[in-house]
Design a protein around this motif. Structure first.
Motif, mmCIF file in Angstrom:
data_model
loop_
_atom_site.group_PDB
_atom_site.id
_atom_site.type_symbol
_atom_site.label_atom_id
_atom_site.label_comp_id
_atom_site.label_asym_id
_atom_site.label_seq_id
_atom_site.Cartn_x
_atom_site.Cartn_y
_atom_site.Cartn_z
ATOM 1 N N ARG A 283 5.955 -3.324 8.207
ATOM 2 C CA ARG A 283 7.178 -3.822 8.160
ATOM 3 C C ARG A 283 8.273 -3.089 8.060
ATOM 4 N NH1 ARG A 283 12.652 -5.368 7.456
ATOM 5 N NH2 ARG A 283 13.075 -7.543 6.798
ATOM 6 N N PHE A 284 9.169 -2.778 9.238
ATOM 7 C CA PHE A 284 10.113 -1.722 9.459
ATOM 8 C C PHE A 284 11.285 -2.243 8.671
ATOM 9 C CE2 PHE A 284 7.200 -1.069 13.197
ATOM 10 C CZ PHE A 284 6.911 0.243 13.120
ATOM 11 N N LYS A 285 12.060 -1.168 7.950
ATOM 12 C CA LYS A 285 13.222 -1.412 7.190
ATOM 13 C C LYS A 285 14.563 -1.684 8.258
ATOM 14 C CE LYS A 285 11.564 0.943 3.072
ATOM 15 N NZ LYS A 285 12.177 1.732 2.056
ATOM 16 N N PHE A 286 14.668 -1.337 9.232
ATOM 17 C CA PHE A 286 15.899 -1.363 10.123
ATOM 18 C C PHE A 286 15.994 -2.914 10.563
ATOM 19 C CE2 PHE A 286 12.430 0.666 12.814
ATOM 20 C CZ PHE A 286 12.354 -0.322 13.746
ATOM 21 N N ASP A 287 17.264 -3.139 10.746
ATOM 22 C CA ASP A 287 17.637 -4.527 11.367
ATOM 23 C C ASP A 287 17.295 -4.568 12.876
ATOM 24 O OD1 ASP A 287 18.609 -6.955 11.997
ATOM 25 O OD2 ASP A 287 20.519 -6.789 11.233
ATOM 26 N N LEU B 8 0.798 -1.190 -0.072
ATOM 27 C CA LEU B 8 -0.007 0.028 0.139
ATOM 28 C C LEU B 8 0.949 1.269 -0.190
ATOM 29 C CD1 LEU B 8 -2.718 -1.127 2.767
ATOM 30 C CD2 LEU B 8 -2.808 -1.083 0.065
ATOM 31 N N HIS B 9 2.085 1.271 0.803
ATOM 32 C CA HIS B 9 2.826 2.153 0.913
ATOM 33 C C HIS B 9 4.166 2.037 1.101
ATOM 34 C CE1 HIS B 9 3.984 6.517 1.666
ATOM 35 N NE2 HIS B 9 4.078 6.093 2.866
ATOM 36 N N GLU B 10 5.141 2.592 0.738
ATOM 37 C CA GLU B 10 6.570 2.598 1.234
ATOM 38 C C GLU B 10 7.111 3.938 1.655
ATOM 39 O OE1 GLU B 10 10.843 0.977 -0.459
ATOM 40 O OE2 GLU B 10 9.395 0.771 -1.582
ATOM 41 N N SER B 11 7.740 3.935 2.728
ATOM 42 C CA SER B 11 8.223 5.087 3.241
ATOM 43 C C SER B 11 9.850 4.872 3.260
ATOM 44 C CB SER B 11 7.622 5.630 4.516
ATOM 45 O OG SER B 11 7.969 4.717 5.651
#
Length: 275
Positions: free
Chosen positions: A45-49, A22-25
């Motif tokens: 889903r957060f991008k950081f590890d 739906l969206h990517e930030s």
């Protein structure tokens, strides 16, 4: 589902079928999915590890997500679950059909006064629920407010992850995590946020609902931040003069001069309506 973002930041939750991005930030991917029972949900889903985070930060995030989920307030997009899987931190939220208030206002920049005040009241009450459990929103703006199909509103994208973004290096500690059009003067100079920071953003939204544009605008970021910090509070049109004390109380430059809680905001609005 094949998508470049999910190829780079995969997420495989047991029983969940990913349907559509739906969206990517910069910080996260928002995905529409089907839950084990078949109902639609939204997964952030957060991008950081997250595997590199201190455990207490992850635990705080999970507990705060649970606390928001227990509120069950219709003015909030409810978190259903949150967790950590193979280094990926995620939050599962209820799916709310509709569109953002930002889009709504682009189609109808100046809603009828009764509708504007109804929306403002709903936003204020929902924000009060968040503050009531000791949390802040920290990124209150029209693009983080959903208009349901029945025209009621629901807040989303709470600032639960701010500490995690700093800890993982996605954001500097002195970096402002908000939108310049809604930022309070004290945040510009690096003071920590509190409830009154959210109330300033609430004041920007009120002005936008009443007048059809934001109180401070500029094509230059530097000029916009300067206006937020030192420009006089704009006056409402004469026909809306009764609401000027409410605007003044929310957009006060110093937090100590601002309205101090959502309860006070609601009472002042009621007093204005009764006059």
């Amino acid at each position: 589902m094949n998508h470049p973002a999910l190829a780079r930041y995969p997420l495989a939750l047991p029983g969940h079928h990913l349907l559509q991005v739906l969206h990517e930030s910069e910080n996260a991917i928002i995905v529409l999915a089907s839950a084990p029972g078949g109902q639609p949900v939204v997964i952030k889903r957060f991008k950081f590890d997250a595997s590199k985070l201190d455990q207490y930060l992850v635990d705080e995030f999970l507990m705060e997500s649970l606390a928001l989920g227990l509120l069950a307030h219709r003015g909030l997009v409810r978190p259903i679950d949150a967790g950590l899987l193979a280094g990926a931190l995620y939050m599962i939220m209820e799916y709310v059909p509709g569109h953002t208030l930002r889009r709504q206002l682009s189609l109808m920049p100046l809603p009828p006064l009764e509708q504007a005040l109804q929306w403002f009241t709903e936003i204020t009450l929902a924000l009060g629920e968040i503050h009531g459990i000791g949390l802040l929103h920290q990124d209150l703006k029209t693009s983080n407010i959903l208009v349901r199909n029945d025209n009621s509103l629901a807040l989303l994208d709470f600032g639960l992850e701010t500490r995690l973004l700093v800890a993982t290096g996605f954001m500097r500690e002195d970096e402002i995590y908000c939108t310049p059009y809604y930022i309070s003067p004290e945040r510009i100079i690096g003071d920590p946020p509190d409830e009154r920071t959210d109330l300033y953003a609430l004041g920007v939204i009120l002005y936008e609902l009443l007048v059809g544009h934001k109180p401070y605008e500029s094509t230059s970021l530097e000029e916009l931040l300067k206006k937020q910090a030192i420009a006089p509070i704009p006056l409402l049109p004469a026909t809306l003069h009764a609401y000027q004390p409410l605007v003044n109380g929310l957009l006060a430059k110093f937090p100590e001069n601002r309205l101090q809680s959502t309860n006070i905001v609601v009472r002042l609005l009621q007093d204005i309506k009764q006059k």
